[in-house]
Write a protein that holds these residues in place. Structure first.
Motif, PDB file in Angstrom:
ATOM      1  N   VAL A 429       0.886  -1.170   0.000  1.00 13.66           N
ATOM      2  CA  VAL A 429       0.000   0.000   0.000  1.00 13.66           C
ATOM      3  C   VAL A 429       0.919   1.213   0.000  1.00 13.66           C
ATOM      4  O   VAL A 429       1.616   1.470   0.984  1.00 13.66           O
ATOM      5  CB  VAL A 429      -0.913   0.004   1.238  1.00 13.66           C
ATOM      6  N   ILE A 431       1.656   5.141  -0.010  1.00 15.01           N
ATOM      7  CA  ILE A 431       1.027   6.383   0.437  1.00 15.01           C
ATOM      8  C   ILE A 431       1.894   7.509  -0.105  1.00 15.01           C
ATOM      9  O   ILE A 431       3.057   7.639   0.302  1.00 15.01           O
ATOM     10  CB  ILE A 431       1.016   6.462   1.985  1.00 15.01           C
ATOM     11  N   VAL A 466      -2.424   2.073   8.152  1.00 17.56           N
ATOM     12  CA  VAL A 466      -3.095   1.109   7.278  1.00 17.56           C
ATOM     13  C   VAL A 466      -3.335  -0.164   8.090  1.00 17.56           C
ATOM     14  O   VAL A 466      -2.417  -0.673   8.717  1.00 17.56           O
ATOM     15  CB  VAL A 466      -2.207   0.775   6.058  1.00 17.56           C
ATOM     16  N   VAL A 505      -7.564   2.463   5.423  1.00 16.39           N
ATOM     17  CA  VAL A 505      -6.510   3.473   5.332  1.00 16.39           C
ATOM     18  C   VAL A 505      -7.021   4.685   6.081  1.00 16.39           C
ATOM     19  O   VAL A 505      -8.105   5.186   5.768  1.00 16.39           O
ATOM     20  CB  VAL A 505      -6.240   3.841   3.867  1.00 16.39           C
ATOM     21  N   ILE A 579      -2.972   7.336  -3.119  1.00 12.65           N
ATOM     22  CA  ILE A 579      -2.417   6.028  -2.733  1.00 12.65           C
ATOM     23  C   ILE A 579      -2.425   5.099  -3.929  1.00 12.65           C
ATOM     24  O   ILE A 579      -3.076   5.364  -4.947  1.00 12.65           O
ATOM     25  CB  ILE A 579      -3.247   5.348  -1.620  1.00 12.65           C
TER      26      ILE A 579
END
Length: 2035
Positions: A429, A431, A466, A505, A579
């Motif tokens: 993930v 960011i 997250v 998130v 993201i």
């Protein structure tokens, strides 16, 4: 692109008639208006526009038909004109005059003139040349309007009086839908007129009821397809598809955030193949924060637990489904140490909930090690997991055989479609950055800081957290930044596909005290991945996600903080975050892989600005046309409205002004502007001169204005003709394509939903042809899908398209294409009888569409409208930006873009829950338009016409394109609104009496009026006309006619003190009449219609009303249709609903059967003593007799009374019937006890028998004299899955009798059917083919199986044998049913295929038999299938011994037999306020008693035939021969078999259950026989009680938990109404057994023999018979049955008897004409146990049955014994003879040689503490060991359940022993004995004593296959074989987790019963008695310290003797040498000296 057709005129018509024309292109038809009384020329002069997505092909065709219009009959086609559009496609414009052709393709004299115009589009925006549209030559009205019209309504409703074809049946405008109707069969190749088509398809057109005639009138409009007429009455407003208004949303309350009850139950059955040696495993079950542990099992790798855990939660659904459920196995955990983790398995609760039945049953969870992902599988846990929400009921699936479940791979705990081999994967993930964060600190602090440090900082310190699959990762904190940049990625390692659905998130603000969430976004993995063959791994972005939450101004305590956590609907924009998500499947074999699953955070590189798309300037325009219904609390201060999109338009953050440089950057599309900076204060900068509106200042809020009073509850803002506007410019990445695609899908889905609502409405109201409407829906769906495929394919190469965009587009196109094809296919399969099934399938399509339409990657944030008062934010509405987004292609435009929408503002956050949230804070009529700034020119086009723009005064001269700040309407129409409020039904009970005092308030525009208050009713009939005079509406008359504003009706409950209480609200659209239109049919007078009333999200009743809006012309009100004055003198000036609108009434008589009252609760603390029942319907009614003493006898003395009443002819409009119970107190006082409203009288309507029918089933039958309307045998004749005779259809003429008289239908088949006519006596002979069966039975068995003894010994059988045999049959039938279903579907497909090929279905090979033979054939097949499910080959069944069976119902008997309300109905009486928590939740608390009785209503006069019948008692009316209701004494016998899955009541997760039975005052407690620590107790008890009906008729069976201290807790209870059972025609007093016998386990229980029962039934039903004849036959009515006539008594003597014959008739009683119904068989029912503390959630189930015997009859025999089987005592003797090839573990000290000191250990599972060891065979060098050692294991065994029963105390503190049932498994292990260290485990084998592989004859033949391929090898059972000897392998797992062979054992197993064992005792080991001889071991195997020399001799001499000899020789030599050297000098000296 668009095709415009201007239909000018049709000439040379013949005759004089009303004309109408229809134009069709690409399957979409438009109708013109009706021209009345045209002669030879019809001037239509109408324009139609088709917006089209793909180019016009040159051979496409335009079709035009002209009809003579008829109001009643089908329209007649005059002629058709078809034209190929080649010329049009080339030139773009064409005017044609041509003749029409008739049905035979010959030209007729009539000609038509049309002008066709085609505009193309090249993908750019500016192509529409304005001239083309704004002044079409010769178009007087200017076609500008067309552009704004929607696809669905041509210009056809512009004017003209006739029927506008879009009128719905009930007169609410539902416009013509797109899509080919089924009956527009005018495909070119078939030139068949639609008229023939109608003849074929509408057989019953004219004799339909009133409503359908309306439909025909419509049908008159050019054969308007019946498919496409909307019948929505309830949904009338919400389905209106119109051009200028969009539909309002009825449901007000956000449903998501409210907490609900959940119960999660988990059974951990056992674990297998755990990795590790000799471990003590414990299983930990963890949900969220809660943990529970099983007990510890010692030294085993396959522990058996069978422990049950229950977790209760009260949380919102989203929170529940995101919780992670984790199962982990821990090794050797105890009080002091936490133990080591073996492996875990996790999934989220949502995955379980989305399973069928919300559960996994008997599935194996695969464990993996979170710290070492390379390790592979760590073992399996077998468990059941079920998640129950409120009102879900869980069915326990039928248990497969144990053997099926041992197949671990085939039963893994995974949802459908997840591959068995899951791989490890990394979830990345990323960011990147965030924008637009709100302040999270007070400005005071900031000012202090500024004073000290001297700089101004951003007031927020954000970081991102997250959370996924129970793990969380955080980015770094960016100090004080509103626009933080992180560029970090959070990496999770998890199995793929993961069983956790969502990634959370969250942006959080780091704070010293506590961190708070700023905003939350959930990523649903199902939406960003696709698991199909052409699917893709989860991927997303890089994309911006928008976060919403509480309002942006900072307060210390934010009351809406929950919204920021992602609970509930956000009320304001919080921030947006960039993201991306990616997944990479790991290759575990690679070396550099990190093996832990810890979350990692790593930096990533920045991404370019343009990666997320090109930044475009967007323009949002809004206009407030009306603001009404403003809550009176805020009515005193000025009010303004603020509109924001993202942070643009937001007054809180808009502070600094953008610099010129920033703007320049923005124009170049480079940087993202600082969104905080609002456009509010903006200088006219020099660079912007070129920009035509560079100087545009956004206006985001309306000027404050003081509200004016509407009525005592609401205010409105006086906008009148001046409507304020707002406009905002904003900059976003251009990702419109995403929204466009989802808009297209949403529109298809909306249309489909509306169509499905129609179909359901048609089915519900039983109108004709639901299948046509469904075909229409499918047709629209397939057209829609094809449109999507063409449209979505367009701009593939837009900037910023992510991988997900591309993949999603592909998968959506595939889905839509396949859905379109399936829709076509299903459409061809829709038949009258399959509508309901197909409807279900189509609803799945709807879910799929909605799922696809939800776009996971956001683009433009949603728009918020806030109502501000005094600078406070009061209420808001959130409008998704996609709904108002503009596109030049119609389908892509948002559904509310450029339309007026009624928006209801609501309170934010938690305030919006419950009653506060249902009151409207304000109702807005708003117009919104959002699009690219460059497409701005059309932004006003959707507004109602007739306004002038009012622009802001400007300083600098500028271009004209500035949006207006307000609109001034100069066109004003005056109307009168008539609201005909007739009645409401099933309203919400708002008072404590359980009733309401309802009145309705009607709002229209700024007016409101109220109906009168009717006290104490839930079904008020107001019958009142409300007239609103001089309603001013602004806009053009024509538009208002088609699009009037909506009417809001709110229903309130009047309270004597305080404010009226809100009950619910509904919307309606009036039917409009302009002053030039005629007031008459078909549109006027309007029809009454039902509107559903909503309260929050739940329904709160229906309103029956009609609304008309009449324009007041120049002549004033005098021209309007007259209103009759008030007719009722009592009602004062109230106007009634006029004739013509109110329904047509007829005279009905309603007969009421008063039986009695039950369970009345106290009223105001006083007991009810003298109750009476009042029945009221439509103002008339009847009172029952008074019950003099309720305690003594709660039944009524007079049974039947009647009253006459005028009711509407249309059944749907029948008012409800109210039942009220009052208590008559002293001095003439009355108190209301409770009331019940019978909403539908339908089921009580009696229709007289039809003499023309030869068919007794569909005629009305006197059920023992009580006449009921039966619909093809709809009396409760359950076709249960278990009724052994196949369910029969009742639609055969009475003569064809098929009677199946087998003693046991499951193994015989019937053969003959005799057909006779209805009057003659039918004889049925049954021929049973026994021999064939026998042959099949004796099929060869597999090698190694023992031929079982078929005949079971009678004395062995008991009731339990019968019960277990029945359960097995139940399972088989359930399986067979699944197979049959599949077969039926296949057959249907074949029929469809055949139909396509025009074969008559009769010629089909499948349907060899027609009619009756077919049903016979089916029944025969069914019998066959039952006897050998899945064909011939199942030996298992055929070898089953023949045991008489009973029926096991897996539900309550009531469910199976329609609550036993065959003539006596039970009505619950309610009192008290209805609860608002989910719909029916608290209704049980409101029940204050029950009224028993029935009704029967019929139209007067009644035909005389009925009353003339013999024995007709006029006092009883229609309720003939009903039993008397005097008190009766009954012996009630309750049999409680067992309970299953009880809710644990003790801390240890178990319960100690016992049964309590209450009946009236008496109570039986079985407390001393509680069953310790058991959740599946077998009670096996019979209880006898005496009762007197009616006083004691409610039986309560409860299960309590015994506690040593304190009170016992209720686990659950079930209630049974015995009275209804007792009096039911189904004879529920004592079940009828399958066969009649006088002794043994199956003895006849009823004191009446079958022949007596039969005689009694015949007498009651006035039937002729029974006549017993010779040769085993009996005749009843005109049926003849056959059967055996001999019976055996105890001594085996045969006697003659008629009982078998009588029993045969009873088993087939449902086939007897007129009175037949299914009699209840001998059975066991399964009832759910409920606990009042957990309403609606099952707490377990109880299996039981009840017998009742009247005391005035002979007494029944003693109760049959069902006490649980006592386990039988056995002794298992295991002799370990030898071992071989045992692996060698030890190394020798001296020699390093491998050896092992072998011993064997054995125990029976569950008895580890009684384990037994052999002696040690020391120093085995070859792995051979000799033992001759005997183990003896005594155990208790339950044969039927194949389980060992163990009773032991759980711990030293336990009060008593707990009984465990454990599978019979013998474990043998081989060990290596060590003296100083722990013994080493070498290998083990576990033998299931019921089925284990036969031992090998020799050690050589023994291999590891015997364990691995156990399923394929022949298995034996020690309980059948008794004695077995052979070799078995020992296995263990090596380092790589593979099975390896570690030894072999030769053993002999000998099983004896305890008695046999006593007779021939044996000793343990080698002891007396019957000692075994000592093993012949080699001498090496001795202990070295006992016999040292011997062992030296063996160990050293044996191996090293040559070495020793050599060494000795050498030693001698050395000695000699030494001596030589020693003595040499001496001798030498001697020699030399010569001494």
């Amino acid at each position: 692109m668009a095709l415009l057709v201007h239909l000018k005129m049709v000439r040379d018509l013949r005759g004089k008639a009303d004309r109408i024309a229809k134009v069709t292109f690409r399957g979409l038809s438009f109708y013109t208006r009706v021209l009345e009384n045209c002669e030879d020329e019809a001037r239509f002069d109408e324009m139609f526009r088709w917006p089209i997505g793909s180019r016009v092909d040159e051979n496409e065709i335009l079709e035009l038909q002209v009809f003579n219009y008829s109001k009643i009959f089908t329209n007649r086609v005059i002629g058709t004109f078809r034209m190929v559009l080649q010329k049009v496609a080339e030139e773009g414009h064409l005017e044609v005059t041509d003749t029409l052709i008739d049905d035979n393709n010959t030209a007729i004299g009539t000609s038509v003139t049309v002008d066709i115009k085609y505009t193309t589009m090249d993908g750019t925006v500016g192509v529409w040349s304005d001239g083309e549209f704004l002044d079409v030559p010769g178009d007087p009205e200017g076609t500008f309007q067309f552009e704004t019209d929607s696809l669905l309504s041509g210009h056809s409703h512009g004017s003209g009086s006739g029927v506008s074809p879009g009128r719905s049946i009930h007169g609410i405008p539902t416009f013509r839908k797109a899509g080919k109707g089924v009956f527009s069969a005018m495909k070119l190749h078939k030139s068949k007129s639609s008229r023939d088509d109608h003849k074929k398809d509408e057989p019953a057109t004219l004799d339909m009821e009133d409503l359908d005639r309306k439909a025909l009138r419509l049908g008159g409009v050019g054969g308007l397809d019946p498919d496409c007429i909307s019948l929505a009455s309830v949904t009338a407003v919400t389905t209106n598809v119109s051009n200028k208004r969009s539909k309002p949303d009825i449901k007000m309350e956000p449903s998501s955030g409210r907490p609900v009850d959940y119960q999660i139950s988990i059974t951990v059955v056992e674990a297998r193949q755990l990795v590790g040696l000799n471990m003590d495993p414990v299983v930990c079950v963890e949900i969220g924060e809660d943990k529970k542990y099983t007990s510890m099992k010692e030294s085993t790798n396959c522990p058996y637990y069978n422990e049950y855990f229950v977790f209760d939660f009260h949380v919102p659904p989203d929170v529940m489904f995101d919780k992670i459920l984790k199962l982990s196995v821990i090794h050797s955990k105890n009080l002091l140490r936490s133990g080591t983790l073996v492996g875990t398995f996790k999934l989220d609760v949502g995955t379980v909930y989305s399973q069928p039945e919300h559960q996994f049953y008997h599935k194996w969870a695969m464990l993996s090690d979170p710290d070492d992902i390379t390790a592979g599988c760590k073992g399996y846990i077998k468990c059941d997991i079920a998640v129950v929400g409120k009102g879900d009921n869980i069915k326990t699936p039928h248990k497969a055989n144990e053997t099926d479940e041992d197949d671990i791979e085939g039963n893994l705990l995974l949802p459908e479609g997840v591959p068995l081999e899951r791989q490890w994967a990394r979830f990345y993930v990323k960011i990147y950055r965030a924008e637009g964060l709100p302040k999270m600190n007070t400005s005071i602090m900031a000012n202090v800081k500024k004073a000290f440090i001297g700089e101004n900082r951003d007031l927020v310190d954000p970081y991102v957290q997250v959370v996924f699959a129970g793990q969380r990762g955080k980015t770094s904190v960016q100090k004080s930044s509103y626009e933080p940049i992180w560029n970090e990625q959070v990496v999770f390692t998890e199995m793929f596909p993961p069983l956790c659905k969502r990634i959370k998130v969250q942006i959080r603000d780091s704070d010293k005290v506590n961190d708070v969430a700023i905003g939350t976004h959930f990523i649903d993995l199902r939406k960003i991945a696709n698991d199909g063959d052409k699917g893709f791994l989860p991927t997303m972005g890089p994309a911006w996600v928008n976060m919403y939450g509480s309002t942006r101004h900072y307060t210390l305590i934010d009351e809406h903080q929950d919204l920021n956590e992602g609970l509930g609907e956000g009320v304001s924009f919080r921030a947006r975050l960039l993201i991306s998500v990616a997944v990479e499947i790991l290759d575990i074999t690679s070396t550099e892989i990190v093996s832990s699953t810890e979350v990692q955070v790593e930096p990533v590189s920045n991404i370019s600005e343009s990666a997320t798309g090109k930044i475009e300037e967007f323009f949002l325009f809004g206009s407030f046309l009306e603001a009404t219904m403003i809550d009176r609390k805020i009515g005193d201060k000025p009010i303004s409205f603020e509109v924001t999109i993202g942070n643009y338009g937001n007054q809180i953050d808009g502070v600094s002004k953008p610099t010129a440089a920033k703007k320049k950057k923005k124009k170049e599309g480079g940087g993202e502007s600082d969104e905080e900076e609002s456009e509010l204060i903006q200088q006219n900068s020099s660079e912007d001169e070129a920009d035509d509106d560079g100087d545009l200042v956004s206006v985001s809020s309306t000027p404050p204005m003081k509200p004016v009073i509407t009525d005592r509850n609401y205010f409105h803002l006086p906008y009148f003709d001046k409507k304020p506007c707002i406009y905002i410019k904003s900059w976003w990445q251009d990702q419109r394509r995403r929204l466009y695609n989802s808009n297209i899908m949403d529109k298809i889905a909306d249309k489909m939903e509306e169509g499905l609502n129609d179909v359901q409405e048609v089915i519900k109201t039983e109108k004709a042809y639901p299948e046509r409407r469904l075909r229409g829906v499918l047709e629209e769906l397939s057209t829609g899908c094809n449109r999507f495929v063409t449209l979505a394919n367009k701009d593939q190469n837009q900037a910023g398209r992510t991988k997900l965009d591309k993949e999603r587009l592909k998968s959506c196109m595939r889905e839509m294409e396949s859905m379109g094809q399936q829709a076509k296919l299903i459409r061809s399969q829709v038949k009258r009888n399959t509508v309901r099934d197909k409807l279900k399938m189509v609803q799945n399509f709807l879910h799929r569409l909605r799922f696809l339409a939800d776009e996971p990657q956001h683009s433009i944030p949603d728009v918020f409208v806030w109502m501000m008062s005094n600078n406070k934010r009061i209420a808001y509405a959130r409008i998704p930006s996609k709904d108002i987004l503009y596109s030049i292609v119609d389908e892509e435009t948002g559904k509310d873009c450029g339309k007026v929408k009624a928006v209801f503002l609501r309170l934010p956050g938690k305030k919006g829950f419950g009653p506060a949230g249902w009151t409207v804070q304000a109702k807005m009529e708003m117009y919104l338009w959002l699009g690219l700034n460059k497409q701005r020119k059309d932004f006003l086009s959707g507004l109602p016409n007739g306004f002038e723009e009012n622009k802001a005064p400007r300083t600098s001269p500028c271009l004209q394109s500035v949006p207006p700040i307000s609109l001034v309407y100069n066109m004003k129409q005056v109307f009168q609104l008539r609201a005909h409020m007739y009645q409401a039904r099933s309203l919400f009970a708002a008072d404590s009496s359980g009733l309401s005092d309802p009145f309705a308030r009607v709002f229209f525009s700024t007016h409101s009026q109220v109906t009168e208050v009717l006290s104490e009713t839930l079904c008020p009939t107001w019958d009142q006309l409300l007239v609103f005079d001089d309603v001013e509406l602004f806009g053009e008359a024509g538009e208002l006619r088609d699009d009037p504003p909506i009417i809001v009706v709110e229903v309130y409950d009047q309270d004597t003190v305080g404010k009226a209480e809100f009950i619910g609200r509904t919307f309606a659209k009036p039917i409009t009449k302009m002053c030039d239109e005629h007031y008459g049919p078909p549109r006027f007078p309007p029809q009454l219609e039902y509107y559903q009333i909503y309260r929050g999200n739940s329904t709160a009743g229906d309103l029956l009303a009609a609304f008309e809006l009449l324009q007041i012309g120049q002549g004033g009100r005098a021209e309007l249709p007259p209103i009759d004055g008030p007719t009722d003198s009592e009602r004062g000036p109230i106007l009634p609903v006029p004739m013509g609108i109110r329904p047509i009434l007829s005279r009905y008589r309603i007969e009421v059967l008063f039986w009695g009252l039950r369970d009345l609760k106290r009223v105001n603390l006083a007991q009810v003593d003298r109750p009476r029942v009042d029945i009221e319907c439509a103002g008339r009614g009847v009172q029952s007799a008074l019950i003099q003493n309720y305690k003594k006898n709660p039944n009524f003395s007079t049974l039947v009374k009647w009253f006459e009443v005028d009711l509407p002819e249309n059944e749907l409009l029948h008012p409800p019937l109210n039942v009220r119970v009052v208590d008559c107190r002293a001095f003439g006082r009355y108190t209301l006890v409770g009331s019940h409203a019978v909403t539908s009288l339908r089921r009580f309507i009696y229709s007289p028998p039809d003499k023309t029918h030869n068919n007794w089933a569909s005629a009305a039958r006197l059920m023992n004299g009580y006449m009921v309307l039966t619909n093809g045998g709809s009396q409760s004749r359950p076709c249960s899955p278990y009724s052994r005779t196949p369910p029969r259809t009742f639609s055969r003429p009475a003569g064809d009798v098929t009677v199946n008289m087998d003693a046991d239908p499951s193994v015989r088949k019937m053969d003959t059917v005799v057909k006779l006519d209805a009057t003659s006596d039918a004889v049925v002979k049954v021929d049973v083919n026994e021999e064939k069966e026998e042959k099949k039975r004796k099929k060869k068995k597999k090698k190694g199986e023992v031929e079982e003894d078929d005949e079971t010994d009678e004395s062995m059988l008991d009731w339990w044998s019968k019960y277990f045999a029945s359960i097995e049959t139940l399972m088989e039938i359930l399986r067979a049913q699944d197979a049959a279903l599949a077969e039926a579907e296949e057959r249907e497909d074949q029929e469809i295929a055949a139909e396509g090929a025009d074969i008559k279905p009769d010629d089909l090979p499948v349907k060899g038999f027609k009619g009756k033979e077919k049903s016979r054939d089916k029944s025969r097949n069914k019998e066959k299938k039952k006897s050998h499910h899945a064909g011939e080959g199942t030996e298992k069944h055929s070898s089953k011994p023949k045991v008489d069976e009973l029926l096991v119902y897996n539900k309550e008997l009531e469910a199976e037999y329609d609550n036993f309300e065959d003539w006596l109905h039970t009505f619950n009486l309610y009192r008290g306020k209805a609860g608002d928590d989910d719909e029916a939740a608290l209704d049980d608390d409101r029940i204050v008693g029950r009224f028993k009785g029935s009704m029967c209503m019929y139209k007067l006069p009644l035909s005389e035939e009925i009353t003339r019948e013999v024995g007709f008692d006029p006092n009883m009316g229609m309720f003939q021969s009903i039993p008397h209701n005097d008190p009766i004494n009954v012996l009630v016998r309750i049999f409680v078999v067992r309970a299953t899955d009880l809710h644990p009541a003790d801390v240890n997760g178990k319960a100690d259950p016992y049964v309590v039975i209450k009946l009236g005052k008496s109570e039986l407690k079985d407390k001393e026989n509680y069953i310790s620590k058991q959740l599946n107790p077998v009670f096996g008890k019979a209880f006898d009680m005496e009762a007197t009906f009616p006083m004691e008729s409610m039986l309560t069976v409860s299960v309590y938990d015994w506690d040593l201290v304190g009170t016992d807790d209720l686990i659950g209870e079930t209630k049974i109404d015995l009275e209804n059972r007792f009096y039911s025609k189904h004879r529920a007093t004592c079940g009828i057994a399958n066969s009649y016998s006088v002794h043994g386990y199956n003895v006849w229980r009823d004191p009446m023999k079958p022949s007596q029962i039969l005689a009694k039934l015949c007498k009651e039903g006035k039937l002729d018979g029974p006549h017993y004849g010779p040769g085993g036959r009996v005749k009843v009515a005109n049926r003849v049955f056959m059967g055996t006539t001999e019976i055996e008594d105890e001594n085996g003597l045969k006697k003659q008897t008629d009982e078998h014959l009588a029993l045969t008739v009873l088993k087939h009683w449902e086939e007897i004409p007129r009175v037949g119904c299914k009699l209840i068989p001998e059975h066991v029912e399964t009832r759910p146990l409920l606990n009042p503390d957990h309403p609606g959630i099952e707490q377990g189930r109880i299996e039981m049955w009840v017998d009742m015997f009247p005391m005035d009859m002979p007494a029944p025999g003693p109760a049959i014994d069902i006490s649980p089987r006592k386990p039988k005592k056995y002794e298992l003797r295991v002799i370990i003879w030898n071992t071989d090839e045992v692996i060698l573990e030890d190394d020798d000290y001296f020699t390093g040689e491998k050896s092992s000191d072998i011993f064997v250990r054995g125990w029976l599972k569950g008895q580890q503490e009684d384990k037994q060891d052999t002696d040690v065979h020391y120093h085995s060098l070859t792995g051979e060991g000799n033992f001759n050692w005997r183990f003896v294991f005594p155990f208790d065994y339950l044969m039927a359940e194949e389980k060992i029963v163990i009773s032991k105390k759980e711990s030293m503190f336990s009060w008593d022993e707990t009984e465990y049932k454990i599978p019979a498994r013998l474990t043998l292990q081989v060990w290596d004995a060590d003296h100083f260290s722990a013994d080493d485990f070498l290998g083990a084998i576990e033998l299931d004593l019921n089925r284990f592989p036969r031992g090998a004859k020799t050690a050589k033949q023994c291999s590891i296959n015997m364990v691995q391929n156990q399923a394929e090898l022949p298995c034996i059972s020690i309980f059948k074989q008794k004695r077995v000897k052979g070799w078995w392998p020992f296995v263990a797992r090596d380092e790589n987790d593979e099975m390896e062979l570690t030894g072999k054992v030769e053993a002999e197993l000998h099983l004896m019963s305890a008695e046999e064992a006593e007779k021939s005792p044996v000793g343990l080991g080698r002891n007396e008695p019957d000692p075994l001889e000592k093993p012949n071991r080699p001498d090496t195997s001795l202990m070295w310290f006992v016999n040292t020399l011997k062992s030296i001799r063996y160990f050293i001499w044996h191996n090293y003797r040559w070495l020793i000899l050599k060494a000795l020789g050498l030693l001698l030599l050395l000695l000699l040498l030494g001596l030589f050297l020693y003595s040499f000098p001496g001798y030498l000296v001697k020699k030399m000296l010569g001494a």
